[in-house]
Structure formats: C-alpha cells, structure tokens
Motif scaffolding. Structure first.
Motif, PDB file in Angstrom:
ATOM      1  N   LEU A  89      55.743 -22.793 -47.986  1.00 11.86           N
ATOM      2  CA  LEU A  89      55.269 -22.435 -46.644  1.00 11.86           C
ATOM      3  C   LEU A  89      55.984 -23.253 -45.569  1.00 11.86           C
ATOM      4  N   ALA A  90      56.156 -24.547 -45.807  1.00 13.00           N
ATOM      5  CA  ALA A  90      56.830 -25.403 -44.825  1.00 13.00           C
ATOM      6  C   ALA A  90      58.285 -24.974 -44.631  1.00 13.00           C
ATOM      7  N   ILE A  91      58.983 -24.720 -45.733  1.00 15.81           N
ATOM      8  CA  ILE A  91      60.375 -24.265 -45.635  1.00 15.81           C
ATOM      9  C   ILE A  91      60.437 -22.927 -44.911  1.00 15.81           C
ATOM     10  N   SER A  92      59.477 -22.052 -45.199  1.00 16.06           N
ATOM     11  CA  SER A  92      59.447 -20.716 -44.589  1.00 16.06           C
ATOM     12  C   SER A  92      59.104 -20.756 -43.111  1.00 16.06           C
ATOM     13  N   LEU A  93      58.676 -21.883 -42.610  1.00 11.83           N
ATOM     14  CA  LEU A  93      58.409 -22.032 -41.181  1.00 11.83           C
ATOM     15  C   LEU A  93      59.499 -22.829 -40.476  1.00 11.83           C
ATOM     16  N   VAL A  94      59.925 -23.933 -41.073  1.00 15.24           N
ATOM     17  CA  VAL A  94      60.911 -24.812 -40.437  1.00 15.24           C
ATOM     18  C   VAL A  94      62.294 -24.178 -40.424  1.00 15.24           C
ATOM     19  N   ASN A  95      62.748 -23.670 -41.566  1.00 11.11           N
ATOM     20  CA  ASN A  95      64.094 -23.114 -41.669  1.00 11.11           C
ATOM     21  C   ASN A  95      64.339 -21.961 -40.696  1.00 11.11           C
ATOM     22  N   PRO A  96      63.443 -20.968 -40.603  1.00 10.62           N
ATOM     23  CA  PRO A  96      63.693 -19.868 -39.655  1.00 10.62           C
ATOM     24  C   PRO A  96      63.756 -20.339 -38.197  1.00 10.62           C
ATOM     25  N   LEU A  97      62.904 -21.273 -37.838  1.00 10.01           N
ATOM     26  CA  LEU A  97      62.925 -21.780 -36.469  1.00 10.01           C
ATOM     27  C   LEU A  97      64.260 -22.462 -36.190  1.00 10.01           C
ATOM     28  N   TYR A  98      64.691 -23.288 -37.118  1.00  6.42           N
ATOM     29  CA  TYR A  98      65.964 -23.999 -36.986  1.00  6.42           C
ATOM     30  C   TYR A  98      67.135 -23.018 -36.875  1.00  6.42           C
TER      31      TYR A  98
END
Length: 181
Positions: A89-98
C-alpha cells in the motif's frame, strides 16, 4: 522487501528538494494540476480501468504474435518473496506521486510550454520507458500504453491527481499478488 521499502525512503528524499526547487522557481501544485478531490479520484479510477484494459489488450496481442513472451509480468520478474500489505500500500501511494509529479507534472508542463504537446508526450514516454528498463524489454508492452494514456490525458486535461490514482491502482495490481499472509 527491503529493496522495495528503500523506494519509500529514496523517492521522498529526492522529491523534497525537487519540490523546493520548483517552488523557488515559482511553480505551484496548482500549476501542475495536483488538486486532489472526490471527482478527481473518480476520474482516476476510470482512467485506471481504461488503462488496465488497454494494457491487457496489448498483452493479448503481443502474446498472440509472440507466444514465447509468456504471461504478463508487470514486475519484470524482479519480485522475490512476499511483502506485507502495508508495504504494498505504501509503495502504491508513494511511487505514483513521485513519478507523476516529476514525469507528468513537471516534465510535461515545462516541455509543453516551450516545445509543444507532441514533444511533451514523447519525452514523458521516453523518460518513463528509460526508468523502467530494469524491468526488462517485456515491460515495454505495459509501459508504452500506460505512458501514452497518461501523457495524452495530462496534455488534454492538465489534471495530475487522476494520474496518481490510476498509477496507484496499477502499482497495487502489479504487487498485490506478492502479499504474504
């Protein structure tokens, strides 16, 4: 899991000075179209569904032409083991924003203002392909339609939040099968 979690440190550490630099140069989140909201989120879910279906179609065509490609492998076979759901979940939120802040929000906006829409779309696609090279050549079957749909949508709308939502869905789909119980 430690390698994927390192993204959770690396991407915010890189993004923070980039955002500070952009702010110093007069950029704002509004200028790049990052305005989260319910309607923007619903549009992002729709964009996710359409993009997901286009990627599936591209894989069907590619494997029909080249059966040796095998089944779709979004992660390029680089995922070993399992992750905790919180990490996915964290990767799926941070990576797209970045990624979307940099590739769509900044690159496309800057290039579109100076060199036009076609150059902005092509450059954003090229950058997106380059930073996914580690996933191998099969990844291009997914990255090209994702990059084009995101670039065309952003060029048309100037709205970034739907891209972040759609990208989060695609990342989650690619990683959810690796959640350990």
């Amino acid at each position: 899991e430690a390698g994927r979690r390192s993204l959770l440190l690396f991407e915010p550490l890189v993004l923070a000075p980039v955002l500070l630099f952009l702010w110093w140069r007069g950029w704002s989140l509004r200028r790049i179209g990052l305005q989260p909201g319910a309607v923007e989120t619903l549009i992002g879910i729709g964009l996710y569904l359409v993009t997901f279906m286009v990627v599936q179609l591209c894989w069907l065509v590619a494997t029909g032409l080249l059966p040796e490609l095998g089944p779709m492998a979004e992660t390029g076979g680089l995922v070993a083991g399992h992750f905790r759901l919180a990490t996915v979940l964290a990767i799926s939120l941070v990576n797209p924003l970045y990624e979307e802040l940099l590739v769509s929000g900044y690159v496309m906006t800057a290039v579109q203002e100076r060199g036009g829409t076609s150059l902005a779309i092509n450059l954003s696609l090229a950058i997106r392909l380059l930073y996914h090279l580690y996933q191998g050549p099969q990844a291009a079957i997914s990255i090209i339609p994702i990059g084009l749909s995101f670039a065309f949508y952003y060029a048309w709308s100037g709205r970034l939040w739907p891209l972040v939502v759609a990208h989060a869905g695609l990342d989650f789909f690619a990683l959810e099968g690796y959640v350990g119980l």
